[in-house]
Enzyme design. Structure first.
Site, PDB file in Angstrom:
ATOM      1  N   CYS A  92       0.814  -1.223   0.000  1.00 37.03           N
ATOM      2  CA  CYS A  92       0.000   0.000   0.000  1.00 37.03           C
ATOM      3  C   CYS A  92       0.846   1.271   0.000  1.00 37.03           C
ATOM      4  CB  CYS A  92      -0.942   0.001   1.194  1.00 37.03           C
ATOM      5  SG  CYS A  92      -2.092  -1.373   1.127  1.00 37.03           S
ATOM      6  N   HIS A 385      -9.243   3.376  -1.524  1.00 30.04           N
ATOM      7  CA  HIS A 385      -7.820   3.053  -1.419  1.00 30.04           C
ATOM      8  C   HIS A 385      -7.410   2.055  -2.502  1.00 30.04           C
ATOM      9  CE1 HIS A 385      -4.010   1.767   0.077  1.00 30.04           C
ATOM     10  NE2 HIS A 385      -4.432   0.744   0.787  1.00 30.04           N
ATOM     11  N   CYS A 415       0.642   2.930   6.192  1.00 29.07           N
ATOM     12  CA  CYS A 415       0.900   1.553   6.627  1.00 29.07           C
ATOM     13  C   CYS A 415       0.748   0.630   5.427  1.00 29.07           C
ATOM     14  CB  CYS A 415      -0.071   1.151   7.732  1.00 29.07           C
ATOM     15  SG  CYS A 415      -1.797   1.281   7.224  1.00 29.07           S
TER      16      CYS A 415
END
Ligand SMILES: CC(=O)SCCNC(=O)CCNC(=O)[C@H](O)C(C)(C)COP(=O)(O)OP(=O)(O)OC[C@H]1O[C@@H](n2cnc3c(N)ncnc32)[C@H](O)[C@@H]1OP(=O)(O)O
Length: 429
Positions: A92, A385, A415
């Site tokens: 990510c 996301h 994160c």
């Protein structure tokens, strides 16, 4: 250690509006979306035909045919075909890693300009066949005669036909990101109320930014979508309270993580233009901000020693210490909302004297983040996301926000799967 030369500046960004998976972009590929995000940037900055120093990018969910997705996007874009490009991967945090990588190359004098990018599509996710089927298919490609092919094909059993769909599960634990975060949520006693409040603020802030025209020169409409489709301007505590928990139900009868306070599965792509100060001046571009430093961290989550998504809680104290800064020196905190409780558990850790002393090696708690400074443009709960595209969304938005508001410094924190986190300091120029 002497400080690196700070030549690189952030000049702007472009993303396609993010869309919930399997909806508007269901038929678009990663390559389509990444090419569009880069092309929108190229058009906005008049870079058609230009040879950019390097383009960096990536996707978390890639097909095996994507040897170098970013290079393919460059070849399909209006940039000069002699522009080099490379894929990189940091789950990510891929988009932010691309920014850091090109920023450092510019600072080292290796390139004069770069485009950091990222894309992900849960709609275009690769479907993989199981191991037995894979062996047979590979053997089939080597077979020379029809008889050989028929013999190999006869080994296929119905069970081999079941595909392995991609998941948000951690390979080493088998738990999904959400289930991992549910453990951390319980450990830090993060309440449903606090999570829902953060989600409402994210939607409210993102909607206000869109309404004010903030994203007009940071996005390009795509496939008829002109705003992030996950955004709910009318999001309220009442509507969120109606949602049932989806993660942590096995841990506790009072599970708190819902579809409203977790990021949705999302499709999207982003890009960020960086250049040396000289390159920017030659092209008549006004620098927005500068990435002054970055710090990665990893935690041991496999045996449960630390929460899967807690690495930023360790990276941020180290980043601040190296730069002689405290929370008071920041005007903005851009903390990726993997889940509302991820942000809240990081903040709880930074407020905890015990965590900061015993785990982060500080002599006191790092402190409290002023909520008015947190994700002022909304974040992943509202925007969605698309994994590798999130870093570019955050960096481009916060750089423009610093420039347009006269604020000085932003802390970026993302994160990532694998128990990792990447954090960075962005400063106005
Ligand atoms: C490092 C990292 O970033 S880790 C994070 C990686 N990402 C993830 O792990 C993705 C996590 N998210 C998910 O897996 C999924 O989005 C889930 C499981 C949370 C939800 O999936 P779904 O149930 O398919 O979501 P869906 O969009 O249908 O929403 C469920 C319901 O909540 C409602 N809802 C969702 N958000 C809101 C909101 N903000 N306000 C009000 N209602 C909402 C939807 O309208 C829907 O209602 P309905 O059933 O009446 O239609």
């Amino acid at each position: 250690m002497s400080a690196p030369t700070q030549r690189a500046v952030i000049l702007g960004g472009n993303r396609i509006p993010f869309a919930r998976s399997n909806k508007q972009y269901a038929k678009a590929t990663n390559l389509d979306m990444l090419t569009s995000a880069i092309d929108g940037l190229v058009a906005r900055f008049g870079l058609a035909g230009e040879n950019i120093g390097e383009v960096a990018g990536g996707a978390v969910l890639k097909h095996s045919k994507d040897f170098n997705l970013t290079r393919e996007a460059v070849l399909g874009s209006a940039l000069s075909p002699t522009t080099p490009a490379f894929d990189l991967g940091q789950a990510c945090a891929t988009g932010l890693e691309a920014v850091v990588s090109l920023n450092n190359k510019i600072n080292a004098g290796q390139i004069e300009s770069g485009i950091a990018s990222g894309v992900d599509s849960a709609s275009d996710a690769p479907i993989v066949v199981n191991d037995s089927m894979r062996e047979i298919l590979l053997e089939l490609t080597r077979a020379k005669t029809m008889v050989q092919k028929a013999k190999i094909a006869s080994q296929i059993r119905p069970a081999y036909l079941a595909p392995q769909a991609p998941s948000t599960g951690e390979p080493r634990t088998g738990l999904s990101m959400g289930e991992h975060q549910a453990i951390t949520t319980a450990e830090w006693a993060i309440t449903r109320q606090a999570q829902d409040e953060l989600a409402v603020a994210s939607h409210r802030n993102l909607a206000a930014a869109w309404e004010s025209g903030f994203f007009d020169d940071l996005t390009t409409p795509y496939l008829g979508v002109s705003r992030d489709t996950n955004m709910r301007a009318d999001s309220s505590m009442e509507s969120l309270a109606k949602l049932n928990p989806v993660f942590g139900k096995k841990l506790s009868a009072e599970a708190t993580m819902t579809a409203g306070n977790s990021t949705p599965l999302t499709d999207g792509a982003s890009s960020v233009l960086l250049g040396s100060e000289d390159w920017a001046a030659e092209h008549g571009f006004t620098p927005l901000a500068r990435l002054v430093d970055a710090e990665a961290a990893a935690v041991d989550f496999v045996d449960g020693a630390e929460g899967l998504l807690m690495a930023p809680a360790y990276a941020v104290p180290r980043l601040l210490a190296r730069n002689g800064l405290t929370f008071d020196d920041f005007d903005v905190f851009e903390i990726h909302e993997a889940f509302a409780s991820t942000v809240l558990s990081h903040m709880a850790a930074w407020e905890s004297e015990e965590f900061c002393k015993e785990k982060a090696g500080l002599d006191k708690a790092l402190g409290t983040i002023d909520r008015d400074k947190l994700n002022p443009l909304g974040s992943s709960l509202a925007a969605g996301h698309p994994f590798a595209a999130t870093g570019g969304r955050i960096v481009a938005s916060t750089a423009k926000h610093l420039k347009t508001t006269g604020k000085k410094r932003s802390l970026v924190s993302i994160c990532a799967a694998g128990g990792q986190g990447l954090t960075a300091i962005v400063e106005a120029v």
